[in-house]
Structure formats: structure tokens, C-alpha cells
Design an enzyme around this catalytic site. Sequence first.
Site, PDB file in Angstrom:
ATOM      1  N   ARG A 196      33.297  39.107  39.055  1.00  0.00           N
ATOM      2  CA  ARG A 196      33.785  39.351  37.704  1.00  0.00           C
ATOM      3  C   ARG A 196      32.662  39.659  36.725  1.00  0.00           C
ATOM      4  O   ARG A 196      32.851  40.357  35.743  1.00  0.00           O
ATOM      5  CB  ARG A 196      34.535  38.127  37.203  1.00  0.00           C
ATOM      6  CG  ARG A 196      35.468  37.475  38.175  1.00  0.00           C
ATOM      7  CD  ARG A 196      35.989  36.224  37.587  1.00  0.00           C
ATOM      8  NE  ARG A 196      36.174  36.431  36.162  1.00  0.00           N
ATOM      9  CZ  ARG A 196      37.139  37.173  35.653  1.00  0.00           C
ATOM     10  NH1 ARG A 196      37.973  37.762  36.464  1.00  0.00           N
ATOM     11  NH2 ARG A 196      37.250  37.336  34.364  1.00  0.00           N
TER      12      ARG A 196
ATOM     13  N   CYS B 220      41.059  35.066  39.117  1.00  0.00           N
ATOM     14  CA  CYS B 220      40.288  34.526  40.254  1.00  0.00           C
ATOM     15  C   CYS B 220      40.866  33.145  40.530  1.00  0.00           C
ATOM     16  O   CYS B 220      41.772  32.676  39.852  1.00  0.00           O
ATOM     17  CB  CYS B 220      38.801  34.488  39.925  1.00  0.00           C
ATOM     18  SG  CYS B 220      38.341  33.091  38.935  1.00  0.00           S
TER      19      CYS B 220
ATOM     20  N   ASP C   3      31.175  23.890  35.212  1.00  0.00           N
ATOM     21  CA  ASP C   3      30.642  24.229  36.543  1.00  0.00           C
ATOM     22  C   ASP C   3      30.125  23.001  37.287  1.00  0.00           C
ATOM     23  O   ASP C   3      29.735  23.133  38.448  1.00  0.00           O
ATOM     24  CB  ASP C   3      29.517  25.257  36.420  1.00  0.00           C
ATOM     25  CG  ASP C   3      30.043  26.602  35.973  1.00  0.00           C
ATOM     26  OD1 ASP C   3      29.235  27.477  35.637  1.00  0.00           O
ATOM     27  OD2 ASP C   3      31.273  26.762  35.930  1.00  0.00           O
TER      28      ASP C   3
ATOM     29  N   ARG D 162      27.919  32.542  47.305  1.00  0.00           N
ATOM     30  CA  ARG D 162      27.878  33.334  46.071  1.00  0.00           C
ATOM     31  C   ARG D 162      26.883  32.730  45.089  1.00  0.00           C
ATOM     32  O   ARG D 162      26.280  33.430  44.287  1.00  0.00           O
ATOM     33  CB  ARG D 162      29.257  33.348  45.406  1.00  0.00           C
ATOM     34  CG  ARG D 162      30.319  34.061  46.178  1.00  0.00           C
ATOM     35  CD  ARG D 162      31.539  34.266  45.341  1.00  0.00           C
ATOM     36  NE  ARG D 162      31.169  34.907  44.060  1.00  0.00           N
ATOM     37  CZ  ARG D 162      32.066  35.286  43.164  1.00  0.00           C
ATOM     38  NH1 ARG D 162      33.349  35.087  43.403  1.00  0.00           N
ATOM     39  NH2 ARG D 162      31.700  35.870  42.053  1.00  0.00           N
TER      40      ARG D 162
HETATM   41  C1  EPZ Z   1      30.671  32.130  32.716  1.00  0.00           C
HETATM   42  O1  EPZ Z   1      31.906  32.743  33.033  1.00  0.00           O
HETATM   43  C2  EPZ Z   1      30.068  31.693  34.043  1.00  0.00           C
HETATM   44  N1  EPZ Z   1      29.830  32.860  34.890  1.00  0.00           N
HETATM   45  C3  EPZ Z   1      31.015  30.714  34.743  1.00  0.00           C
HETATM   46  O2  EPZ Z   1      30.375  30.253  35.927  1.00  0.00           O
HETATM   47  C4  EPZ Z   1      31.239  29.507  33.826  1.00  0.00           C
HETATM   48  O3  EPZ Z   1      32.166  28.632  34.424  1.00  0.00           O
HETATM   49  C5  EPZ Z   1      31.785  29.999  32.472  1.00  0.00           C
HETATM   50  O4  EPZ Z   1      30.872  30.960  31.899  1.00  0.00           O
HETATM   51  C6  EPZ Z   1      31.957  28.859  31.475  1.00  0.00           C
HETATM   52  O5  EPZ Z   1      30.735  28.221  31.293  1.00  0.00           O
HETATM   53  C7  EPZ Z   1      28.730  33.616  34.657  1.00  0.00           C
HETATM   54  O6  EPZ Z   1      27.954  33.360  33.754  1.00  0.00           O
HETATM   55  C8  EPZ Z   1      28.534  34.782  35.571  1.00  0.00           C
HETATM   56  P1  EPZ Z   1      33.812  32.367  29.539  1.00  0.00           P
HETATM   57  P2  EPZ Z   1      32.700  33.572  31.870  1.00  0.00           P
HETATM   58  O7  EPZ Z   1      33.985  33.759  29.053  1.00  0.00           O
HETATM   59  O8  EPZ Z   1      31.732  34.270  30.999  1.00  0.00           O
HETATM   60  C9  EPZ Z   1      38.393  32.337  28.304  1.00  0.00           C
HETATM   61  C10 EPZ Z   1      30.155  29.749  38.184  1.00  0.00           C
HETATM   62  O9  EPZ Z   1      30.683  28.845  38.839  1.00  0.00           O
HETATM   63  N2  EPZ Z   1      38.173  33.730  27.878  1.00  0.00           N
HETATM   64  O10 EPZ Z   1      32.871  31.464  28.808  1.00  0.00           O
HETATM   65  O11 EPZ Z   1      33.746  34.370  32.556  1.00  0.00           O
HETATM   66  C11 EPZ Z   1      38.316  32.173  29.813  1.00  0.00           C
HETATM   67  O12 EPZ Z   1      39.562  32.451  30.411  1.00  0.00           O
HETATM   68  C12 EPZ Z   1      30.986  30.539  37.198  1.00  0.00           C
HETATM   69  O13 EPZ Z   1      28.936  30.066  38.231  1.00  0.00           O
HETATM   70  C13 EPZ Z   1      39.210  34.428  27.275  1.00  0.00           C
HETATM   71  O14 EPZ Z   1      40.306  33.902  27.095  1.00  0.00           O
HETATM   72  O15 EPZ Z   1      33.389  32.380  31.069  1.00  0.00           O
HETATM   73  C14 EPZ Z   1      37.921  30.732  29.956  1.00  0.00           C
HETATM   74  O16 EPZ Z   1      39.091  29.927  29.868  1.00  0.00           O
HETATM   75  C15 EPZ Z   1      32.453  30.168  37.261  1.00  0.00           C
HETATM   76  N3  EPZ Z   1      38.993  35.716  26.891  1.00  0.00           N
HETATM   77  C16 EPZ Z   1      37.050  30.459  28.729  1.00  0.00           C
HETATM   78  O17 EPZ Z   1      37.338  31.514  27.805  1.00  0.00           O
HETATM   79  C17 EPZ Z   1      37.785  36.346  27.077  1.00  0.00           C
HETATM   80  O18 EPZ Z   1      37.635  37.524  26.697  1.00  0.00           O
HETATM   81  C18 EPZ Z   1      35.565  30.479  29.008  1.00  0.00           C
HETATM   82  O19 EPZ Z   1      35.273  31.704  29.646  1.00  0.00           O
HETATM   83  C19 EPZ Z   1      36.742  35.617  27.700  1.00  0.00           C
HETATM   84  C20 EPZ Z   1      36.956  34.310  28.083  1.00  0.00           C
END
Ligand code: EPZ
Length: 417
Positions: free
Chosen positions: A92, A116, A304, A396
Site C-alpha cells: 500500500r 488489507c 504496530d 515484509r
Molecule cells: C503507516 O500506515 C504505517 N505504514 C503503518 O505500519 C502504521 O500502522 C500506520 O502508519 C499507523 O501508524 C507505513 O508507514 C508504510 P495512516 P498508513 O494513514 O500511513 C485512516 C506496519 O505494520 N486513514 O496513519 O497507511 C486509516 O484507515 C504498517 O509497518 C483514512 O481514513 O496509516 C487508519 O485508520 C501497518 N484516510 C488511520 O487513518 C486516509 O486518507 C491511520 O492511517 C488515510 C488514513
Amino acid sequence: MEKIVIKGGISLQGEVQVSGAKNSALPLMFATLLADGQSEISNVPSLRDINTAEKLLRELGAEVTSQDNCYRINTGKVKSVEAPYDLVKTMRASVLVLGPLLARFGQARVSLPGGCAIGARPINLHLKGMEALGAKIHLDHGYVEATADKLRGAKISFDMPTVGGTENLLMAASLAEGETVLENAAREPEIVQLAEALNSMGAKIEGAGTAIIHIQGVASLTPLKCQVIPDRIEAGTFMIAAAITGGNILVRGAVRKDQEALISKLIETGTVIQPEADGLRVIGPKNLASVDIRTSVFPGFPTDMQAQFMALMTRAVGTSRISETIFENRFMHVCELQRMGADIQIDGHSATIRGTAAMTGAPVMATDLRASASLILAGLAAENTTEVSRIYHLDRGYEKIEKKLAGLGANIRREQE
Ligand code: EPZ
């Protein structure tokens, strides 16, 4: 497919080196698209997600070479602006090419990532931010088609702190005309490293690491040269490995300031954590105290680390409650832990764990990256043998984890299924 086989019951001793942070290396690799020329990123972990990012950069036309965890990326010949579904669905974080491609080339065609295992994971906040900068966004056949003659700075307030959204907008706004203000921005250490790296390329970013970030757009950026920070989630996973096995290990590269929330919770369990010259000494107690956690955005307790901490609490004396507030489906490790004898009840986004003296090894199945780590940790402390299948999830985000754990005395090996 491969599996990991663990004979539990050994207290871990010795020292382990933390690798570079996956969640910092990925945005940094994509940030190279913002500048014409050759960038260099060192201390990049050897992971499946990094391989996917490399494949995507090559598909875009970048030249990518690597040696000893150092990546050289030349984006001078980038000719495509499309991130295809087969790569985005694999990882992603590929959506992080959207900001750089839009800012440098004025267009991008990026597959919507889809959901996912842990949740729907929409990117609506990324897209809303790009539109605020003047991009035209059109969704077609599962792809985001984005165009912008010239991005213009804007004030963007995120409905919730989003790590990826903050990173995408940081990169896009770096080349926009005028000032951009990001409000309610994510504050993770990986955001701070990205901002510092962009500033070393000529960007003008202030406030990264706080909820309000100011970006003065510049006309162009020069290539990047940086070293990836240590992976605080890998470090935290090894810290819990010491706590759950009653061991005594030095986690080289662990940075206290990046994991205060985890450290204070581990200390509440009776685990001793002492800073040393280049890492953290972690000494697991004879009996673990049960502790409640509630995940939240940085600097709160990291989502995480939730699955790994739950594995720890299955061995604690008493009852603990874990609330997952970030993702809607991040308890998939629970039913696997229950197969090992854990007493866990789920109620919506909360889980109640009644610690049990002994967990028994069992064949279990990994479902997502951090759930896999949780099962490995439970296996290290369980009686008899645990077999964790589908460990491609684990690969991963963890570099040679079974080798690193074996180096601490664990009886652990990788086998063909
Ligand atoms: C990052 O994902 C990390 N991945 C994730 O790590 C981590 O769990 C997450 O941040 C939270 O800390 C990477 O950095 C590659 P978010 P990301 O946007 O950016 C919602 C791992 O295990 N949201 O902060 O995708 C979303 O659904 C992975 O290494 C929206 O609704 O996380 C979630 O509920 C897993 N709309 C919350 O915000 C959006 O446009 C936080 O998501 C974006 C996010």
C-alpha cells in the site's frame, strides 16, 4: 511456502542489531522522484516491501542499484507516472509516489490500494490534500488520475493524523508555489526523518514532529543522500522478546526518545530497561504484571506494537485490556494466540487478556505483518514447539528475524512448509 519452527522456553541473552526502519526507508525511496539525478540512501533494510518499492521505481523508469543495504536511485530518466495495481496491492505504501510524481511531472496515475487484512485503509485524506494544492483528481477503473499544471500552497487540516497522508503532502508541497500549512499532521519519527531529508534536498520545511508543519515551496530540489533511522517497531519487538522470555538482551540501535510510550508500559510490567551507549538493555522479570494499553497516534502507544504487547500480556499475572483505536481489524492474531492456550475475549475494538502460566506450542498461521511477530513472540515463551506458517507476511517487515533471534539463543529455524 516457508514456516518458522520454534522450541520455546529459552531465556534470550546477548545483543541484537536493529535494522533500518521500513516505514522510513519507503517514503525516502519515493522522495527521490522529486529531484533529477542520483540519490543515495544507506541502512535500508533487506525486506520484501523494499523489493516492491524498488520494482515500482524501476517501472517508473528510475535506475536502481543496491549494495550492502545502500540504494542508489537515479530518477533522471523517469518516463512513466503510473503505479500499477499489481504493485500497489502488494504494498500500500506505493501510494506515496502520488505526491512526488504530481509535484515533479504534473501528473500521476496511481492504483487505489484497496483494503488489507487490518482494515479498509482509504486514502481519501491524501486525495483531499492534493486537491487543496490545486490538483485535479479523477477516479477511473480503480485508479487515481491526478493532474496539476502547478501545485499551489494551501492550508490543509487533516480529519485525523495520517502518516502516509502527511508524507504524501510533505513531498507534494515541497515543490508547490507558496506556503502550505499541514494541521493535525502525524508526528512519527519517520515523518521527521522525511522532512529532514527533503530539507537536505533544498526544501523549506519547519515543524515536522509537531502537529503543525509549514512548507515553503521551492522551484526544484537536488538529489537525496541520507541514512535510514533504526526501526523502532523492530526494536520494540526485540524488547518484548526479552520481556516475554525473562531474558537479558542489549537492543543495539534502539532509540529511547522514539519509543517512550512502549518503554513506560514495559516498565509497568516489571521489565527493566536501561539505556546503554548504543541501545537499550532490556531485562525481563520473573513474573510479568498485567498492564492495560490503548493504541494512539505518535507519541502514544503505537498500533504496530499492539499485537506484540498482547502476546506479552498472555503471560502476565492478572487481567489486562487492550484497545485498538487506529485500525478496525487488528486483532487477527487473537484466534491464533488462543490456539496456544491464551485466554482472550474480544469486545469490538477492545480485548481482555487473562494471563496464563503456561502457553503450549501449536501450529499457527500468520495473517499480517505484526500479527506474525506476535505469534513468534508467543512461541518463544510457549512450552514445546510452535510452527508459524505464511511467514511471507513476516518477511515484509522483519529482516532475518529468525537469525537474529537464534543469535540471542532462541531455538528457532526456517523450514519449507
Ligand atoms: C503507516 O500506515 C504505517 N505504514 C503503518 O505500519 C502504521 O500502522 C500506520 O502508519 C499507523 O501508524 C507505513 O508507514 C508504510 P495512516 P498508513 O494513514 O500511513 C485512516 C506496519 O505494520 N486513514 O496513519 O497507511 C486509516 O484507515 C504498517 O509497518 C483514512 O481514513 O496509516 C487508519 O485508520 C501497518 N484516510 C488511520 O487513518 C486516509 O486518507 C491511520 O492511517 C488515510 C488514513
